[in-house]
Design an enzyme around this catalytic site. Structure first.
Site, short mmCIF file in Angstrom:
data_model
loop_
_atom_site.label_atom_id
_atom_site.label_comp_id
_atom_site.label_asym_id
_atom_site.label_seq_id
_atom_site.Cartn_x
_atom_site.Cartn_y
_atom_site.Cartn_z
N SER A 254 -49.65 45.60 -54.68
CA SER A 254 -49.39 46.95 -53.87
C SER A 254 -48.48 47.84 -55.06
O SER A 254 -48.08 47.58 -55.98
CB SER A 254 -48.21 46.67 -52.92
OG SER A 254 -47.06 46.39 -53.42
N LYS A 255 -48.77 49.22 -54.68
CA LYS A 255 -48.20 50.35 -55.36
C LYS A 255 -46.57 50.11 -55.55
O LYS A 255 -46.07 50.59 -56.72
CB LYS A 255 -48.52 51.59 -54.80
CG LYS A 255 -48.75 52.62 -55.86
CD LYS A 255 -48.95 54.03 -55.13
CE LYS A 255 -48.94 55.11 -56.01
NZ LYS A 255 -50.07 55.62 -56.03
#
Ligand code: GLU
Length: 483
Positions: A254-255
């Site tokens: 994930s970012k």
């Protein structure tokens, strides 16, 4: 065997995700290896997610990575247009076919009714909210009436209960779903646009896609797609669902935990060869321990059968070491071009450095850097005199007799004319002999004096690259400063 045609079908959300790069790469490799075609199709039917410039950005990232496509929005092809927003009529025609056959139906339920239904199902603790087929029982007349009165509607897939939906996946082998767990998926939204599911299946069919290679997150959509292929009476493509990408703690990549956009990696100085090499290994290996590949070698080595089922950890340490390896294997000329653009952006004012000199720096540092910018940051002394000297090395190597020894070295060097690396070495050895000290006793303080550091490339390389005048200045100033 059928012609091999595969596609990368991103939704333009703003940037190319590294997971998307892996999907694109595997499609590309599969196509190239099997003399097939690699197609780029833009899935832009979700207008609420539309981002200005996203398509251009995607194409630029794919091109940077060297993944050329044979058909796509900007290169054309016989199966276009390749932007779904330009194919709306097609989807409408096909969905009408399904409605006529009873495989899809109009649904006029209001958002309020759907909300109440969802809440009721949640209360009953059903495993997942599902549409209750309320509108399936509308008569022809009722439907016509509502359409005439412009009542807002969607079109849904009519999923028959109590069926096993079975399909083969190259990576997961046989997969089956129970149709009771599959919702009557919306195919056409109230704005008239198709959903991903309908547009994807229609286009994969019309574009004669032979293999659908995509991320595992789409596996749960596949039963809906299979039902659509079967309802249309179309041959299904072969499916291959690629393993999830995970953070080192095994959560989904994930970012929040790091960069996910290809352009971020490019901007951080990762070589495209290294990023491609790294991404290729996220879920695949050739069955041996080879880890260093160029794109063209991957084409030969790759096979879908050797893609793993289990999630692949995105390990930045490994990416860094591959970047270092690719720098080592890059030609000095290519590195020179990259170094020059780093120099332009560097806060150090580096002027009047000939290509010849930069190439020497590259050669001496090539084995020691992981990023091109480190040809500057890891050896600032090639560009500017040391502002300070490593304290530990001063304590260890700068003794009371050192200034005198350094003076002797400076004298010997000053007599040399256009010295080569070997000339420095000979002069140095001679002074060490005269002073009757081991080379080590001289070389550490000399390194400290000219570079300020205790490690680095070969001493005589450094001397040669810096040049006689500069090293004499630096020895003198170290003698003054380190008294
Ligand atoms: N548009 C989907 C995506 O954004 C495509 C998934 C597929 O390949 O079917 O990834």
């Amino acid at each position: 065997m059928k012609n091999i045609r595969v596609r990368f079908a991103p939704s333009p959300t703003g940037y190319l995700h590294v997971g998307g790069l892996r999907t694109a790469l595997y499609n590309y490799l599969f196509a190239r290896k099997n003399n097939g075609k690699f197609i780029l199709r833009i899935e832009d039917t979700d207008r609420s997610r539309y981002v200005e410039g996203a398509v251009e950005n995607l194409i630029a990232s794919l091109k940077w990575a060297g993944l050329t496509f044979d058909e796509g929005p900007d290169v054309g092809g016989n199966f276009g247009p390749y932007m779904q927003s330009q194919r709306l009529e097609t989807y409408k025609n096909y969905v009408n076919e399904l409605i006529n056959k009873g495989d899809a139906y109009y649904c006029f339920c209001t958002p309020e009714r759907l909300k109440a239904l969802r809440e009721e199902q949640e209360k009953q603790k059903l495993p997942q909210a599902k549409y209750d087929k309320h509108c399936l029982s509308l008569s022809k007349n009722e439907i016509e009436e509502k359409l005439k009165n412009n009542i807002s509607y969607v079109v849904r897939l009519n999923v028959r209960p109590n069926q096993k939906i079975i399909f083969d996946d190259v990576i997961r082998e046989r997969v089956d779903f129970d149709s009771n767990n599959v919702d009557d998926q919306v195919l056409i939204k109230s704005d008239g646009f198709p959903t991903y599911h309908l547009a994807n299946v229609v286009d994969d069919h019309l574009m004669e896609i032979s293999h659908v290679i995509r991320g595992e997150e789409w596996l749960s959509s596949t039963p809906k797609h299979v039902l659509l292929y079967d309802a249309f009476g179309w041959e299904r493509p072969r499916f291959a669902h690629l393993p999830l990408l995970l953070n080192p703690d095994k959560s989904k990549l994930s970012k929040r935990q790091g960069d996910v956009a290809v352009e971020d990696y490019r901007d951080k100085g990762y070589l495209k060869d290294a990023l491609i090499n790294f991404v290729a290994l996220l879920g695949w290996n050739a069955g041996d321990d080879k880890e260093f590949y160029y794109l063209n070698e991957l084409v030969n080595a790759f096979s879908l059968e050797q893609v793993n089922k289990s999630g692949a950890v995105f390990d930045v340490v490994k990416l860094n070491s591959l970047n270092a390896l690719h720098i080592r294997n890059q030609s000095n000329e290519k590195l020179l071009t990259m170094l020059k653009s780093e120099i332009e952006n560097s806060e150090l004012r580096i002027e009047n450095y000939s290509d010849e000199r930069l190439l020497l720096i590259i050669e001496s540092m090539k084995e020691r850097v992981s990023f091109v910018k480190e040809f500057i940051t890891e050896c600032r002394y090639f560009y500017t005199p040391p502002a300070e000297y490593e304290q530990k090395s001063i304590e260890k190597n700068w003794k009371s007799d050192t200034p005198n020894q350094m003076k002797k070295l400076a004298e010997a060097f000053s007599l040399l004319e256009s010295p080569s690396k070997e000339d420095y070495e000979l002069a140095f050895t001679k002074v060490a002999e005269e002073l009757n000290v081991g080379n080590g006793k001289l070389i550490h303080p000399l390194r400290l004096a000219v570079s300020g550091q205790s490690t680095g490339p070969g001493m005589f390389d450094i001397l040669y690259i810096l040049g006689k005048n500069e090293i004499l200045k630096r020895i003198n100033s170290a003698i003054n400063k380190l008294k």
